[in-house]
Design a protein around this motif. Structure first.
Motif, PDB file in Angstrom:
ATOM      1  N   GLY A  18      60.714 195.968  49.663  1.00 62.14           N
ATOM      2  CA  GLY A  18      62.081 195.471  49.722  1.00 62.14           C
ATOM      3  C   GLY A  18      62.857 195.622  48.450  1.00 62.14           C
ATOM      4  O   GLY A  18      64.054 195.387  48.409  1.00 62.14           O
ATOM      5  N   GLY A  19      62.159 195.999  47.345  1.00 64.67           N
ATOM      6  CA  GLY A  19      62.832 196.068  46.068  1.00 64.67           C
ATOM      7  C   GLY A  19      63.536 197.377  45.843  1.00 64.67           C
ATOM      8  O   GLY A  19      63.429 198.318  46.618  1.00 64.67           O
ATOM      9  N   PRO A  20      64.259 197.447  44.745  1.00 66.40           N
ATOM     10  CA  PRO A  20      65.019 198.675  44.424  1.00 66.40           C
ATOM     11  C   PRO A  20      64.155 199.697  43.724  1.00 66.40           C
ATOM     12  O   PRO A  20      64.480 200.170  42.648  1.00 66.40           O
ATOM     13  N   GLY A  21      62.974 200.016  44.294  1.00 66.26           N
ATOM     14  CA  GLY A  21      62.043 200.941  43.673  1.00 66.26           C
ATOM     15  C   GLY A  21      62.456 202.380  43.899  1.00 66.26           C
ATOM     16  O   GLY A  21      63.570 202.680  44.331  1.00 66.26           O
ATOM     17  N   PRO A  22      61.528 203.288  43.560  1.00 64.73           N
ATOM     18  CA  PRO A  22      61.802 204.714  43.765  1.00 64.73           C
ATOM     19  C   PRO A  22      62.070 205.019  45.224  1.00 64.73           C
ATOM     20  O   PRO A  22      61.812 204.216  46.118  1.00 64.73           O
ATOM     21  N   ALA A  23      62.540 206.265  45.467  1.00 64.98           N
ATOM     22  CA  ALA A  23      62.947 206.644  46.822  1.00 64.98           C
ATOM     23  C   ALA A  23      61.788 206.573  47.796  1.00 64.98           C
ATOM     24  O   ALA A  23      61.960 206.252  48.962  1.00 64.98           O
ATOM     25  N   ARG A  24      60.559 206.862  47.283  1.00 63.68           N
ATOM     26  CA  ARG A  24      59.443 206.899  48.222  1.00 63.68           C
ATOM     27  C   ARG A  24      59.025 205.509  48.687  1.00 63.68           C
ATOM     28  O   ARG A  24      58.220 205.364  49.591  1.00 63.68           O
ATOM     29  N   PHE A  25      59.544 204.462  47.978  1.00 64.06           N
ATOM     30  CA  PHE A  25      59.204 203.100  48.361  1.00 64.06           C
ATOM     31  C   PHE A  25      60.354 202.390  49.068  1.00 64.06           C
ATOM     32  O   PHE A  25      60.235 201.238  49.412  1.00 64.06           O
ATOM     33  N   ARG A  26      61.477 203.095  49.242  1.00 63.37           N
ATOM     34  CA  ARG A  26      62.611 202.439  49.886  1.00 63.37           C
ATOM     35  C   ARG A  26      62.395 202.337  51.388  1.00 63.37           C
ATOM     36  O   ARG A  26      61.906 203.277  52.008  1.00 63.37           O
ATOM     37  N   PRO A  27      62.740 201.254  51.972  1.00 65.18           N
ATOM     38  CA  PRO A  27      62.555 201.109  53.428  1.00 65.18           C
ATOM     39  C   PRO A  27      63.607 201.914  54.189  1.00 65.18           C
ATOM     40  O   PRO A  27      64.639 202.297  53.647  1.00 65.18           O
ATOM     41  N   ARG A  28      63.277 202.228  55.440  1.00 65.60           N
ATOM     42  CA  ARG A  28      64.234 202.923  56.295  1.00 65.60           C
ATOM     43  C   ARG A  28      65.420 202.027  56.590  1.00 65.60           C
ATOM     44  O   ARG A  28      65.275 200.801  56.704  1.00 65.60           O
ATOM     45  N   ARG A  29      66.535 202.686  56.713  1.00 71.67           N
ATOM     46  CA  ARG A  29      67.739 201.918  57.031  1.00 71.67           C
ATOM     47  C   ARG A  29      67.655 201.391  58.450  1.00 71.67           C
ATOM     48  O   ARG A  29      67.358 202.136  59.379  1.00 71.67           O
ATOM     49  N   ALA A  30      67.914 200.159  58.575  1.00 67.96           N
ATOM     50  CA  ALA A  30      67.871 199.544  59.893  1.00 67.96           C
ATOM     51  C   ALA A  30      69.121 199.905  60.684  1.00 67.96           C
ATOM     52  O   ALA A  30      70.204 200.079  60.125  1.00 67.96           O
ATOM     53  N   THR A  31      68.954 200.036  61.986  1.00 65.81           N
ATOM     54  CA  THR A  31      70.085 200.336  62.848  1.00 65.81           C
ATOM     55  C   THR A  31      70.999 199.137  62.916  1.00 65.81           C
ATOM     56  O   THR A  31      70.538 198.003  63.136  1.00 65.81           O
ATOM     57  N   PRO A  32      72.300 199.324  62.661  1.00 64.41           N
ATOM     58  CA  PRO A  32      73.210 198.176  62.710  1.00 64.41           C
ATOM     59  C   PRO A  32      73.126 197.465  64.043  1.00 64.41           C
ATOM     60  O   PRO A  32      72.883 198.070  65.087  1.00 64.41           O
ATOM     61  N   VAL A  33      73.339 196.167  63.965  1.00 67.18           N
ATOM     62  CA  VAL A  33      73.288 195.354  65.172  1.00 67.18           C
ATOM     63  C   VAL A  33      74.406 195.779  66.122  1.00 67.18           C
ATOM     64  O   VAL A  33      75.557 195.957  65.712  1.00 67.18           O
ATOM     65  N   GLY A  34      74.063 195.945  67.401  1.00 68.08           N
ATOM     66  CA  GLY A  34      75.050 196.336  68.392  1.00 68.08           C
ATOM     67  C   GLY A  34      75.183 197.831  68.591  1.00 68.08           C
ATOM     68  O   GLY A  34      75.938 198.258  69.469  1.00 68.08           O
ATOM     69  N   THR A  35      74.478 198.645  67.768  1.00 67.92           N
ATOM     70  CA  THR A  35      74.548 200.104  67.910  1.00 67.92           C
ATOM     71  C   THR A  35      73.406 200.591  68.795  1.00 67.92           C
ATOM     72  O   THR A  35      72.249 200.226  68.575  1.00 67.92           O
ATOM     73  N   VAL A  36      73.730 201.440  69.775  1.00 68.78           N
ATOM     74  CA  VAL A  36      72.738 201.967  70.709  1.00 68.78           C
ATOM     75  C   VAL A  36      72.551 203.442  70.429  1.00 68.78           C
ATOM     76  O   VAL A  36      73.527 204.204  70.400  1.00 68.78           O
ATOM     77  N   ARG A  37      71.323 203.859  70.162  1.00 65.10           N
ATOM     78  CA  ARG A  37      71.050 205.276  69.928  1.00 65.10           C
ATOM     79  C   ARG A  37      71.179 206.068  71.231  1.00 65.10           C
ATOM     80  O   ARG A  37      70.701 205.613  72.275  1.00 65.10           O
ATOM     81  N   PRO A  38      71.823 207.246  71.150  1.00 60.83           N
ATOM     82  CA  PRO A  38      71.957 208.052  72.387  1.00 60.83           C
ATOM     83  C   PRO A  38      70.598 208.577  72.833  1.00 60.83           C
ATOM     84  O   PRO A  38      69.794 209.051  72.025  1.00 60.83           O
ATOM     85  N   LYS A  39      70.324 208.475  74.106  1.00 59.50           N
ATOM     86  CA  LYS A  39      69.070 208.951  74.656  1.00 59.50           C
ATOM     87  C   LYS A  39      69.119 210.478  74.842  1.00 59.50           C
ATOM     88  O   LYS A  39      70.162 211.042  75.128  1.00 59.50           O
ATOM     89  N   ARG A  40      67.968 211.072  74.628  1.00 58.61           N
ATOM     90  CA  ARG A  40      67.881 212.512  74.860  1.00 58.61           C
ATOM     91  C   ARG A  40      67.960 212.811  76.344  1.00 58.61           C
ATOM     92  O   ARG A  40      67.236 212.230  77.142  1.00 58.61           O
ATOM     93  N   ARG A  41      68.810 213.786  76.671  1.00 57.67           N
ATOM     94  CA  ARG A  41      69.028 214.118  78.076  1.00 57.67           C
ATOM     95  C   ARG A  41      68.144 215.294  78.465  1.00 57.67           C
ATOM     96  O   ARG A  41      68.084 216.302  77.781  1.00 57.67           O
ATOM     97  N   GLY A  42      67.453 215.182  79.546  1.00 66.67           N
ATOM     98  CA  GLY A  42      66.592 216.244  80.038  1.00 66.67           C
ATOM     99  C   GLY A  42      67.386 217.307  80.772  1.00 66.67           C
ATOM    100  O   GLY A  42      68.608 217.191  80.972  1.00 66.67           O
ATOM    101  N   PRO A  43      66.712 218.362  81.213  1.00 68.36           N
ATOM    102  CA  PRO A  43      67.418 219.439  81.933  1.00 68.36           C
ATOM    103  C   PRO A  43      68.083 218.969  83.215  1.00 68.36           C
ATOM    104  O   PRO A  43      69.141 219.478  83.593  1.00 68.36           O
ATOM    105  N   LEU A  44      67.490 217.972  83.879  1.00 69.42           N
ATOM    106  CA  LEU A  44      68.078 217.508  85.135  1.00 69.42           C
ATOM    107  C   LEU A  44      69.392 216.775  84.925  1.00 69.42           C
ATOM    108  O   LEU A  44      70.152 216.574  85.881  1.00 69.42           O
ATOM    109  N   ALA A  45      69.655 216.366  83.696  1.00 68.67           N
ATOM    110  CA  ALA A  45      70.920 215.684  83.443  1.00 68.67           C
ATOM    111  C   ALA A  45      72.110 216.628  83.539  1.00 68.67           C
ATOM    112  O   ALA A  45      73.250 216.160  83.680  1.00 68.67           O
ATOM    113  N   TYR A  46      71.862 217.945  83.458  1.00 66.02           N
ATOM    114  CA  TYR A  46      72.951 218.924  83.533  1.00 66.02           C
ATOM    115  C   TYR A  46      72.970 219.626  84.883  1.00 66.02           C
ATOM    116  O   TYR A  46      73.352 220.784  84.990  1.00 66.02           O
ATOM    117  N   TRP A  47      72.571 218.928  85.948  1.00 65.14           N
ATOM    118  CA  TRP A  47      72.465 219.563  87.259  1.00 65.14           C
ATOM    119  C   TRP A  47      73.824 220.021  87.784  1.00 65.14           C
ATOM    120  O   TRP A  47      73.918 221.000  88.524  1.00 65.14           O
TER     121      TRP A  47
END
Length: 335
Positions: free
Chosen positions: A17-46
């Motif tokens: 959690g500290g301000p260490g080097p880049a390799r120790f920085r945690p991943r950015r959390a997804t903002p609250v209320g944001t929905v990641r777009p789902k990957r669409r398969g081939p059938l989605a473009y029928w």
């Protein structure tokens, strides 16, 4: 004794959690209320696939399926109505010893050479001349390209009338200067010349337009530099224009090889309706091309298996000739 304070990278805390080097920085959390777009398969473009499906359905029904069905027929004996009989390679064995098939191959190759060489040379010369024209360039383009969009049946009928042995326009002109009539449509070699002239007249404008497009893409500064160096028109043509147009020339050679070897309508219209000729291709079958022989075997003699064998053997010949032309055209090209 107290140790001195540690400075530098070692002093940076390494907890996540500290301000260490880049390799120790945690991943950015997804903002609250944001929905990641789902990957669409081939059938989605029928819907999109459905919109373009008519083309592929028509292609599969009228192009893809007949090609492989003809390969299946090449190993069968079938008259179009009865049951098919599997004969294996017998069709191809008979084809190898069929003198009419080899006659059609010779006729096709001779007509192809007599038509392709003048067509490409004439198209390149006409494109070079038209590229240097300043006025009425659009008119010349249309006038030279019109033969390619004209009905080949109408052109063949016209050539048959012009080169008629008894009442042709060419023999009438020759008669005015004291030359006896020439048997254009009865002499074995002249028959091939007439067919080659017909094909040359139709395809020169098409190749000329392709060469003209390539010439217009060449920077004028190259020609200006060559002119300053003292290069004349002939030297400029062979040492600048032709090398730069080599890829386009290769394309036209391949296309002309494929089209020239598939000559069918020209001899079929010129000689099929002539009651004096018992066989297709004119007297002595001098104009019998391979596709015309396929037509005779399959649709006149109702031997569809043998007709399919003719087409597939001819397809392999076209592949070989295209590969040979490719190698010849590519020879001498710098890597």
């Amino acid at each position: 004794m107290t140790s001195p304070p540690v400075t530098g990278p070692a002093a940076v805390p390494e907890h996540r959690g500290g301000p260490g080097p880049a390799r120790f920085r945690p991943r950015r959390a997804t903002p609250v209320g944001t929905v990641r777009p789902k990957r669409r398969g081939p059938l989605a473009y029928w819907r999109q696939y459905l919109a373009i499906s008519p083309f592929y359905l028509i292609f599969a029904a009228f192009s893809f399926f007949p090609v492989f069905y003809s390969l299946y027929l090449a190993f069968q004996r079938w008259d179009g109505l009865g049951d098919k009989q599997f004969v294996g390679l017998q069709q191809f064995r008979f084809l190898w010893s069929d003198p009419v098939f080899w006659l059609s191959i010779r006729n096709t190759l001779v007509i192809w050479v007599l038509s392709t060489v003048p067509t490409l040379l004439g198209a390149l010369v006409l494109a070079t001349l038209l590229h240097s024209v300043r006025r009425f360039k659009g008119f010349y383009r249309i006038a030279l390209y019109v033969p390619n969009v004209t009905s080949i049946v109408a052109v063949a009928i016209f050539f048959g009338a012009v080169f008629s042995n008894n009442f042709g326009l060419v023999n009438a002109i020759l008669g005015t200067v004291g030359i006896s009539p020439v048997p254009w449509l009865s002499n074995p070699w002249l028959i091939k010349v007439v067919i080659a002239l017909l094909m040359t007249w139709m395809w020169t404008g098409y190749n000329m337009i392709i060469y003209l497009a390539g010439l217009q893409a060449i920077p004028t500064s190259i020609y200006e530099a060559a002119k300053v160096d003292g290069a004349g028109p002939v030297r400029t043509f062979f040492q600048i224009t032709v090398p730069i147009l080599r890829p386009i020339i290769l394309f036209t050679v391949v296309i002309s090889t494929i089209n020239g070897l598939q000559s069918f309508s020209e001899p079929q219209v010129l000689f099929a309706s002539n009651a004096a000729n018992a066989n297709l291709g004119g007297p002595g079958q001098a104009g019998l091309t391979t596709l015309l022989y396929f037509y005779q075997s399959a649709f006149l003699n109702n031997d569809y298996g043998y007709g399919a064998a003719i087409v597939w053997a001819f397809f392999l010949l076209i592949i070989v000739l295209v590969a040979v032309n490719w190698r010849i055209t590519q020879r001498g090209r710098k890597p």
